[in-house]
Scaffold this motif. Structure first.
Motif, short mmCIF file in Angstrom:
data_model
loop_
_atom_site.label_atom_id
_atom_site.label_comp_id
_atom_site.label_asym_id
_atom_site.label_seq_id
_atom_site.Cartn_x
_atom_site.Cartn_y
_atom_site.Cartn_z
N ALA A 11 0.83 -1.21 0.00
CA ALA A 11 0.00 0.00 0.00
C ALA A 11 0.86 1.26 0.00
O ALA A 11 0.36 2.37 -0.13
N GLY A 12 2.15 1.09 0.21
CA GLY A 12 3.05 2.24 0.23
C GLY A 12 2.86 3.12 1.46
O GLY A 12 2.94 4.34 1.39
N VAL A 13 2.59 2.48 2.57
CA VAL A 13 2.43 3.24 3.83
C VAL A 13 3.20 2.53 4.94
O VAL A 13 3.84 1.51 4.70
N SER A 14 3.13 3.06 6.12
CA SER A 14 3.79 2.41 7.25
C SER A 14 2.83 1.43 7.92
O SER A 14 1.62 1.50 7.71
N VAL A 15 3.39 0.56 8.73
CA VAL A 15 2.54 -0.39 9.44
C VAL A 15 1.57 0.33 10.37
O VAL A 15 0.47 -0.14 10.61
N SER A 16 1.99 1.46 10.89
CA SER A 16 1.10 2.21 11.78
C SER A 16 -0.19 2.56 11.06
O SER A 16 -1.29 2.43 11.60
N THR A 17 -0.02 3.01 9.85
CA THR A 17 -1.20 3.41 9.09
C THR A 17 -2.10 2.20 8.80
O THR A 17 -3.32 2.28 8.91
N VAL A 18 -1.47 1.09 8.48
CA VAL A 18 -2.27 -0.12 8.25
C VAL A 18 -3.06 -0.45 9.50
O VAL A 18 -4.26 -0.70 9.45
N SER A 19 -2.38 -0.40 10.62
CA SER A 19 -3.05 -0.70 11.89
C SER A 19 -4.21 0.27 12.11
O SER A 19 -5.29 -0.13 12.55
N ARG A 20 -3.98 1.51 11.80
CA ARG A 20 -5.04 2.51 11.99
C ARG A 20 -6.25 2.19 11.12
O ARG A 20 -7.39 2.28 11.56
N VAL A 21 -5.98 1.80 9.91
CA VAL A 21 -7.09 1.47 9.02
C VAL A 21 -7.87 0.29 9.57
O VAL A 21 -9.09 0.31 9.66
N ILE A 22 -7.12 -0.75 9.94
CA ILE A 22 -7.78 -1.96 10.43
C ILE A 22 -8.62 -1.67 11.67
O ILE A 22 -9.70 -2.21 11.82
N ASN A 23 -8.10 -0.81 12.51
CA ASN A 23 -8.80 -0.55 13.77
C ASN A 23 -9.71 0.67 13.71
O ASN A 23 -10.13 1.18 14.75
N HIS A 24 -9.94 1.15 12.53
CA HIS A 24 -10.87 2.27 12.34
C HIS A 24 -10.50 3.49 13.19
O HIS A 24 -11.36 4.07 13.86
N HIS A 25 -9.24 3.81 13.14
CA HIS A 25 -8.84 5.02 13.86
C HIS A 25 -9.13 6.25 13.02
O HIS A 25 -9.26 6.17 11.80
N ALA A 26 -9.18 7.37 13.68
CA ALA A 26 -9.40 8.61 12.94
C ALA A 26 -8.07 9.00 12.30
O ALA A 26 -7.06 8.33 12.47
N TYR A 27 -8.11 10.06 11.55
CA TYR A 27 -6.88 10.60 10.97
C TYR A 27 -6.15 9.66 10.03
O TYR A 27 -4.96 9.35 10.20
N VAL A 28 -6.87 9.14 9.08
CA VAL A 28 -6.22 8.42 7.98
C VAL A 28 -6.85 8.99 6.71
O VAL A 28 -8.07 9.06 6.59
N SER A 29 -6.01 9.42 5.80
CA SER A 29 -6.55 10.02 4.57
C SER A 29 -7.27 8.95 3.74
O SER A 29 -6.94 7.77 3.80
N GLU A 30 -8.20 9.43 2.97
CA GLU A 30 -9.02 8.51 2.19
C GLU A 30 -8.17 7.71 1.19
O GLU A 30 -8.41 6.52 0.99
#
Lengths: 325, 325
Positions: A11-30
């Motif tokens: 996806a060209g992102v960091s693992v943190s971002t992946v984790s955020r997406v999976i856990n439905h965190h706020a602050y992830v760009s569309e």
DNA sequence: TTAATGTATGAAACGCATTTCATGTCAAGG
DNA sequence: CCTTGACATGAAATGCGTTTCATACATTAA
């Protein structure tokens, strides 16, 4: 098996971002969210729950300690637990102990080893003092009176309950009363026996050992009770039976032997299981389902709100008048 | 909570040695072993199973998918599973699905997420094709005929079984025969219905919709059957009932209404549960306990021996002649 | 005596996701 | 124009035990 790292790379992102997406965190760009989602689909990725559990320190699993899986009492109790657990997205680890202290200890150990977040005890043989130390590792809720111990509990007053059954029989003219219990030395049995003795004392009736039946746990145990009853010179005119199944067994065998219910023998069951309705059995409803769900709720509250002091909740019971008294 | 690292430090060894001691590996000197054991006791250490699971990639947990926890059929089945699991030190994650496809999917997902090493399906509503892809993540054993799918199974031939029940009734002179089944559209029900129709065709009897009772799952469902039976102008003289509980409900309600068993109505039950013995019910024993333990064994074998090709095992059944026919 | 085994132990990699901390951008408020 | 808060993202630490690999000494076989 793909992991979060590979998803991140694709996806060209960091693992943190992946984790955020999976856990439905706020602050992830569309954009990134979509990229991650696509990578997940592409690799057919699923989280490794063991890693999640390790990382979070919780498992969303509740252990259920029961002596037997195949017993109407515990089935109903577990159904109550399960219905509540289902709603809260918790899993049930059902541990059959056969009243073996070693097996019971293993269940407690699993709490300590963080395999489960809490334990609900359906019934047990270990002493409270042996269980108490484990409350340090997570809530333990017993479905019986835990007395002054530090264990939480949901229970009903079996002394009262039994007294009420006795009162009901006595009011209807019975003086020759017997009972059928399960384990002879369980706390509940002792209380019931005390209630029984007190009730008899109140009407100046002597206690007779031969009218006390123990180890009555399953429907087939009712047969032996009837056969013993038939062999007696002096027979009880009523039985207080702490299980609808056993009561049903008694009634069936009694009818087969020409014993009229309730004329020759009155019977009160316990639990108000479906079988009681079919048999039109007078019984005491002790709300097993509610006990199970209350136990889960209590455990759940302790887990999520991190409460520590034990809680005790007494449930009511209800005598259901039907045709066997 | 202490961890392996702290133990290592206190014992003056490396974490590898601690791990070796805990896992009873060879090649650890007696001194170090003792030092480690002492440190473990001193810190009251227990392994974090989540870490173990993550590291090993297995959990020693088997998922059990059942529609209902509180149902005699599944209770007995789970008892069989549990007895075997207990011996192999496996835990049971009991997942109640209520035949909800979403819930069933969640159970399958848990296998993929490595929360469990395998799954035993007591009963389900999902199609085999929806389940099949998950065999990639661990053994899935169904307690019903999985046909040509890639799912392992332990089952019995319900067509045969039902045919035998029909034959038994027909041999005893019955030609007016009805049945009571559970879910109308389950694979088992369809097979049974086919067996029923074939058996009737063989004696040139017409099939009658009104003699087919569906949704007969619990003891109380027997009452409605009897009431419907009473309202009929033409009544079946025998019923094949795929549950001892339902059969017991039928018998109880029948007797209450003065219907003689088996003179007015013959009944064959299924499962040979304890209640069948108490009711002296003619029944077909389909070895639920054995089915459960066989299912576990199969899953266990696949896990430990890393087999991949599905296995199918047919179990026998046995008609138990008692007094209701 | 040398090569091969067996015994013993530790460093480091591995399994995998969560979460804190740091950093950076952008827009709104003053 | 500057400050502040909202939004966005990644590096790195964290949770914890298992297992492989490398190393080293002690035997034993040749």
């Amino acid at each position: 098996m793909p992991n979060i790292k590979q998803i991140a790379k694709i996806a060209g992102v960091s693992v943190s971002t992946v984790s955020r997406v999976i856990n439905h965190h706020a602050y992830v760009s569309e954009d990134k969210r979509r990229a991650v989602m696509e990578a997940i689909v592409q690799l057919n990725y699923s989280r490794n729950l063991n890693a999640v559990h390790l990382s979070k320190g919780t498992t969303n699993i509740i252990g259920v300690m029961v002596p037997s899986i195949n017993h109407a009492y515990f089935s109903r109790l577990m159904e109550g637990i399960s219905s509540e657990a289902l709603m809260k997205d918790y899993q049930l680890m059902v541990c059959q102990t056969n009243y073996n202290p070693v097996s019971e200890g293993k269940v407690l150990d699993m709490l300590k080893m963080k395999q489960m977040d809490g334990i609900i005890i359906g019934s047990k043989t270990l002493a409270w003092e042996q269980i108490e130390p484990f409350t340090e590792y997570g809530p333990i809720v017993a479905c019986e009176d835990a007395g002054t111990s530090a264990i939480s509990s949901v229970y009903l007053d079996h002394y009262d309950c039994f007294r009420q059954g006795m009162r009901y029989l006595i009011e209807r003219g019975h003086r020759q009363i017997g009972f059928c219990l399960g384990r002879a030395d369980s706390a509940n049995s002792l209380k019931r026996r005390r209630a029984y003795e007190d009730a008899l004392a109140a009407i100046h009736e002597a206690v007779r050992e031969e009218w006390m039946f123990y180890q009555c746990l399953r429907i087939e145990d009712g047969l032996a009770v009837v056969h013993q009853w038939l062999r007696m010179r002096e027979r009880p005119t009523a039985l207080l039976v702490t299980s609808d199944q056993v009561a049903a067994g008694i009634i069936t065998e009694a009818r087969k032997n020409g014993i009229r219910i309730p004329e020759d023998l009155a019977v009160i069951g316990f639990d108000n299981q479906p079988i009681a309705q079919v048999f039109d059995l007078t019984t005491i409803d002790n709300q097993l389902f509610e006990m199970g769900s209350a136990a889960f709720q209590m455990a759940y509250d302790h887990i999520t709100k991190k409460r520590t002091k034990p809680e005790n909740r007494e449930l009511g019971y209800l005598l259901i008048e039907r045709s066997t008294v």
